[in-house]
Design a protein around this motif. Structure first.
Motif, PDB file in Angstrom:
ATOM      1  N   LYS A 195      23.226  -9.546 -20.366  1.00  0.00           N
ATOM      2  CA  LYS A 195      24.364 -10.465 -20.268  1.00  0.00           C
ATOM      3  C   LYS A 195      23.955 -11.716 -19.468  1.00  0.00           C
ATOM      4  N   TYR A 196      23.210 -11.499 -18.416  1.00  0.00           N
ATOM      5  CA  TYR A 196      22.738 -12.629 -17.607  1.00  0.00           C
ATOM      6  C   TYR A 196      21.887 -13.576 -18.452  1.00  0.00           C
ATOM      7  N   ASP A 243      24.091 -15.448 -20.992  1.00  0.00           N
ATOM      8  CA  ASP A 243      24.871 -16.503 -20.322  1.00  0.00           C
ATOM      9  C   ASP A 243      23.999 -17.704 -20.027  1.00  0.00           C
ATOM     10  N   LEU A 244      22.792 -17.427 -19.575  1.00  0.00           N
ATOM     11  CA  LEU A 244      21.874 -18.495 -19.191  1.00  0.00           C
ATOM     12  C   LEU A 244      21.510 -19.319 -20.425  1.00  0.00           C
ATOM     13  N   TRP A 280      23.475  -5.520 -17.700  1.00  0.00           N
ATOM     14  CA  TRP A 280      23.652  -6.665 -16.783  1.00  0.00           C
ATOM     15  C   TRP A 280      22.626  -7.750 -17.069  1.00  0.00           C
ATOM     16  N   ARG A 289      38.612  -7.007  -7.237  1.00  0.00           N
ATOM     17  CA  ARG A 289      38.970  -8.410  -7.456  1.00  0.00           C
ATOM     18  C   ARG A 289      37.768  -9.344  -7.412  1.00  0.00           C
ATOM     19  N   PHE A 290      36.804  -9.079  -6.537  1.00  0.00           N
ATOM     20  CA  PHE A 290      35.773 -10.102  -6.368  1.00  0.00           C
ATOM     21  C   PHE A 290      34.339  -9.644  -6.550  1.00  0.00           C
ATOM     22  N   LYS A 331      27.192 -10.614  -1.280  1.00  0.00           N
ATOM     23  CA  LYS A 331      27.009 -11.904  -0.604  1.00  0.00           C
ATOM     24  C   LYS A 331      26.060 -12.838  -1.337  1.00  0.00           C
ATOM     25  N   TYR A 332      25.168 -12.282  -2.142  1.00  0.00           N
ATOM     26  CA  TYR A 332      24.194 -13.120  -2.857  1.00  0.00           C
ATOM     27  C   TYR A 332      24.178 -12.824  -4.357  1.00  0.00           C
ATOM     28  N   PRO A 333      25.330 -12.954  -5.004  1.00  0.00           N
ATOM     29  CA  PRO A 333      25.371 -12.617  -6.435  1.00  0.00           C
ATOM     30  C   PRO A 333      24.524 -13.572  -7.283  1.00  0.00           C
ATOM     31  N   HIS A 334      24.173 -14.728  -6.713  1.00  0.00           N
ATOM     32  CA  HIS A 334      23.328 -15.667  -7.471  1.00  0.00           C
ATOM     33  C   HIS A 334      21.860 -15.273  -7.384  1.00  0.00           C
ATOM     34  N   ILE A 335      21.546 -14.336  -6.483  1.00  0.00           N
ATOM     35  CA  ILE A 335      20.156 -13.904  -6.323  1.00  0.00           C
ATOM     36  C   ILE A 335      19.949 -12.514  -6.944  1.00  0.00           C
ATOM     37  N   SER A 391      24.460 -21.469 -21.399  1.00  0.00           N
ATOM     38  CA  SER A 391      24.795 -22.543 -20.460  1.00  0.00           C
ATOM     39  C   SER A 391      23.811 -23.697 -20.546  1.00  0.00           C
ATOM     40  N   ASN A 425      29.027  -5.815 -11.115  1.00  0.00           N
ATOM     41  CA  ASN A 425      27.656  -5.325 -11.277  1.00  0.00           C
ATOM     42  C   ASN A 425      27.129  -4.522 -10.080  1.00  0.00           C
ATOM     43  N   ASN A 480      39.546  -5.006  -2.982  1.00  0.00           N
ATOM     44  CA  ASN A 480      38.728  -6.218  -2.859  1.00  0.00           C
ATOM     45  C   ASN A 480      37.553  -6.191  -3.829  1.00  0.00           C
TER      46      ASN A 480
END
Lengths: 308, 308
Positions: free
Chosen positions: A298-299, A302-303, A295, A228-229, A10-14, A306, A232, A225
């Motif tokens: 990679k994060y 990516d940062l 992980w 697909r979605f 639910k909070y993959p951005h955190i 970007s 990590n 599921n």
């Protein structure tokens, strides 16, 4: 640690990722079989000692038979040196049951309390009857320090974990676990949703929501599921842990990774290092650390890309 | 339809995908510039008619100048044929402002009300002054049906959408939109969080949560986050829609797809077919349908494979 996998969902951005150790996320709403937990407990005992398993299986009937006698509860109280006389044989059976499930779930490779108990039960076979054997198991569980008497109930303050888990499972996280297999270590007590709901309502005044987890996080096609979605998440399980019966035991994708250990129990990988740790536990922790490092690398990459 | 993209983010097991039409998800917490909305409204007018844009820009000062006269509000009320005499010039300016933003946001290719208004304003240039030109715009907005008088305020029952949006933006969805560019069609009114919070508290008795959306769905690195953990979302925007200034206008991945139309306005693609629809709108809808069909086909195929 089901919560960690759900938090990542639910909070993959955190949370960049989650280590979901011993997370039986397939237990909800009957996705995994309800008898899985006690099936694994039973197997742990059988694998350790077939005769120990047989003695425990027999013991429930012996207790029931004696309990039915006019002075049955007194006999049982004396034979198990219970501090306060039993008011019902169920208390004794619950107490013994909680010892067996506890040592199966939390059995660690240094102590191997499960084997300690079974050795005591098996070792007493020549000098006493079934109840005497079971009692030797209880004594062994208490570090073999013979006590003047044993407390069966009401002597332990519940921990915060106990209180939290009781509330969680009575509200949003209904885990339907029951004994409904004949070859179990225990007497059959199938999970009964109606009784469960009634008990929770009595205790907390709320209705449990058995479909909440599958509605909120995904249901019958959960593995599909996740593929697909989700990303990590490490699902780590020791196969001796009864909760592994509701866990993700095979990798679902490149980043939804199952890490299993044949001899591991509940959340061993989350414990701190111990010089006595067996090789497979050290390897498990290293594998997990390597995945997590990947992980984070990679994060960070990516940062950097970007913000170029 | 920000909600549809957010729903897909949090409930990917329930929604196979989302068509997020005119979703300014980058507006929150100041990720996109706060003046973007009125920048686009201004550009829409400038692109339609430079002279119309100039007349409107000039008109605010004219209104302010007249309002300051002792009988200024009476003069303004008469010139704009306002049913009930103005109590403040702000009401008139708000009313005119809402017409201009409304026609920019909802301008559709059949009516092109924005051009209708500008044609009326420009067309009146030779026979009247700035206020007269602006009034001709108001008349044209009302389908050129000359009314005995025009209602400025309080005559419209708010719709459920109005009520819902007002509450949403005052609670969890604080969209910080303001005018702070000098070349705007409007007088500068920068977004003032303190005032906004006060107003919301007065109206609803709650404090707006300006950081809620970015905390819950992702913040400054939202596009990177979407790339990493989201899928199956179409972000469709018409570039004439002021909300496109907070929208995702470039595809982020294979399944986070931006569909833009140069001449589109707010949520045109969600409207029903009309024989007068221009080619680009028909193409936009077909593109979206094709993408959605692809999602459903893939979902069905995955499901078939997983149950084999």
């Amino acid at each position: 640690m089901m919560l960690s996998s759900w938090f990542r969902l639910k909070y993959p951005h955190i949370a960049v990722g989650a280590l979901a150790s011993s997370a039986p996320i397939l237990y909800f709403d009957g996705i995994a079989p309800r008898h899985g937990y006690f099936y694994v407990v039973t197997k742990d005992f059988k694998d350790t000692s077939e005769s120990c398993y047989n003695t425990i299986r027999k013991s429930w009937h012996v207790i029931d038979r004696i309990a039915k006698k006019p002075n049955g509860l007194s006999i049982l109280s004396k034979r198990f040196k219970i501090c306060k006389k039993l008011s019902t044989s169920s208390n004794l059976k619950d107490y013994l049951g909680s010892i067996y499930t506890g040592v199966a779930q939390y059995n660690d490779p240094h102590e191997n309390t499960l084997k300690v108990i079974c050795d005591a039960i098996d070792g007493a076979a020549n000098k006493t009857d079934v109840l005497g054997q079971i009692f030797e198991g209880v004594v062994a569980y208490h570090d073999k320090k013979k006590k003047p008497c044993y407390e069966m109930e009401g002597n332990k303050e519940p921990t915060e974990t106990d209180i939290g888990w009781a509330w969680q499972t009575c509200s949003e996280m209904v885990v339907p676990i029951g004994v409904d297999k004949d070859d179990s270590l225990f007497q059959p007590v199938p999970f009964n949703m109606k009784e469960f709901v009634n008990d929770c309502q009595k205790q907390y005044g709320v209705f449990p929501q058995p479909h909440w987890v599958t509605t909120y996080y995904g249901g019958p096609d959960l593995k599909l599921n996740l593929k697909r979605f989700a990303s990590n998440i490490i699902f780590s399980n020791g196969l001796k842990d009864p909760y592994s019966s509701g866990g993700v035991l095979k990798s679902i994708s490149d980043s939804i990774i199952a890490v299993i250990t044949k001899n591991g129990s509940h959340c061993l990988d989350l414990g701190s290092e111990d010089p006595r740790d067996p090789h497979w536990l050290i390897t498990q922790r290293n594998t997990e650390m390597k995945i997590i490092k990947g992980w984070i690398d990679k994060y960070q990459a990516d940062l950097r890309n970007s913000t170029k």
